[in-house]
Design an enzyme around this catalytic site. Structure first.
Site: not given
Ligand SMILES: NC(=O)c1ccc[n+]([C@@H]2O[C@H](COP(=O)([O-])OP(=O)(O)OC[C@H]3O[C@@H](n4cnc5c(N)ncnc54)[C@H](OP(=O)(O)O)[C@@H]3O)[C@@H](O)[C@H]2O)c1
Length: 279
Positions: A107, A40, A84
């Protein structure tokens, strides 16, 4: 898509006076998570997003992480925050998600943003299903009036996926572990999205000729010589013979998910001080 985002960042930056920023919080030393985070951060660098990654010891407490999220919510350089997963078992991931300001929910999983999806309002969309939608649009797959079957009903993939397909005017059926006559159902699908987390679960017999098959699954299995490898939820080699389009694993939806994370961060950045998105 990354080139598109890079151009967008370059156009906005002179007006906003700083690059977009994404903070990825990682707890513990799960090697798979560390690899995802590195991936990422590299993707962020490619489009000009600044990474504000923070790595915490495995025994970090809920209160400390909550405080970090509150600080990042107030940080004017940070447009997106994500935690995460998976987290160590003593932590409550859902409670942390609720602490993220909805406008920084990179997200797209905060209940406010899921609520916006249900209502068909603009907002941050869940990355994986949004990545599926982007891929279908890129390949000019017509959805209106088509039969779409989504295998899986998780809040991460299946449910938002079904809502997005519905928003695109497909006729959507959601299947899950209690669904009966599953093969009969999947054989009716013009678009079949598999998100069950079972290696090669979707076989050629379950797929209609000419269907578009999207494989969201990522399963680690033992390959030749005991080496781990990643496979999807679809028996690719056989389903490929029948499908008009099929996504591979690895590749396919995994990279699209990361691309949508960047997209969400840049979207929040571009919204800046817009009052309507300040909650
Ligand atoms: N490509 C990406 O970036 C990405 C992102 C997220 C997830 N994934 C992958 O996608 C897969 C699904 O993830 P998830 O988070 O949605 O998993 P999950 O939370 O475990 O949900 C799995 C879903 O599949 C259903 N299911 C399980 N066995 C089934 C069966 N035999 N027949 C029909 N449905 C069945 C479950 O039904 P019940 O609700 O009845 O239990 C559940 O709704 C995993 O392989 C995951 O690694 C990939």
């Amino acid at each position: 898509m990354q080139l598109e985002l890079k151009a967008q960042v370059e156009a906005l930056q002179p007006h906003i006076g700083r690059p977009p920023g994404l903070a990825v919080l990682m707890v513990g030393d799960n090697p798979a998570s560390a690899a995802y985070v590195r991936n990422k951060e590299r993707a962020c660098a490619r489009v000009g997003i600044a990474s504000y990654g923070e790595h915490f010891a495995a025994d970090t407490g809920q209160a400390e992480l909550t405080q970090v999220i509150h600080r990042l919510n107030q940080d004017p350089n940070v447009d997106g925050i994500l935690v995460q997963l998976p987290l160590p078992p003593h932590l409550n991931a859902e409670a942390l998600l609720y602490e993220i300001a909805p406008k920084k929910d990179a997200d797209g999983l905060h209940p406010i943003n899921l609520g916006r999806l249900v209502r068909g309002e603009a907002g941050l969309r869940s990355c994986t299903p949004a990545g599926v939608m982007r891929l279908l649009t890129t390949y000019d797959v017509k959805l209106e009036g088509k039969q779409a079957v989504v295998l899986g009903r998780s809040i991460l993939v299946g449910k938002p996926m079904a809502l997005m397909l519905l928003e695109a005017n497909a006729t959507v059926t959601v299947a899950h572990s209690k669904t009966q006559n599953l093969a009969q159902l999947t054989q009716s699908a013009d678009i079949l999205v598999a998100a069950v987390g079972r290696p090669s679960y979707v076989t050629a017999e379950m797929v209609k000729s000419g269907a578009v098959v999207v494989d969201v699954g990522i399963n680690r299995v033992e390959g030749p010589a005991g080496k781990a490898r990643l496979v999807g939820d679809v028996d690719f080699a056989n389903v490929e013979q029948k499908a008009s389009l099929i996504t591979p694993v690895p590749g396919g939806i995994g990279p699209m998910t990361v691309a949508m994370l960047l997209y969400n961060t840049v979207w929040s950045y571009s919204q800046g001080s817009k009052a309507s998105y300040n909650s």
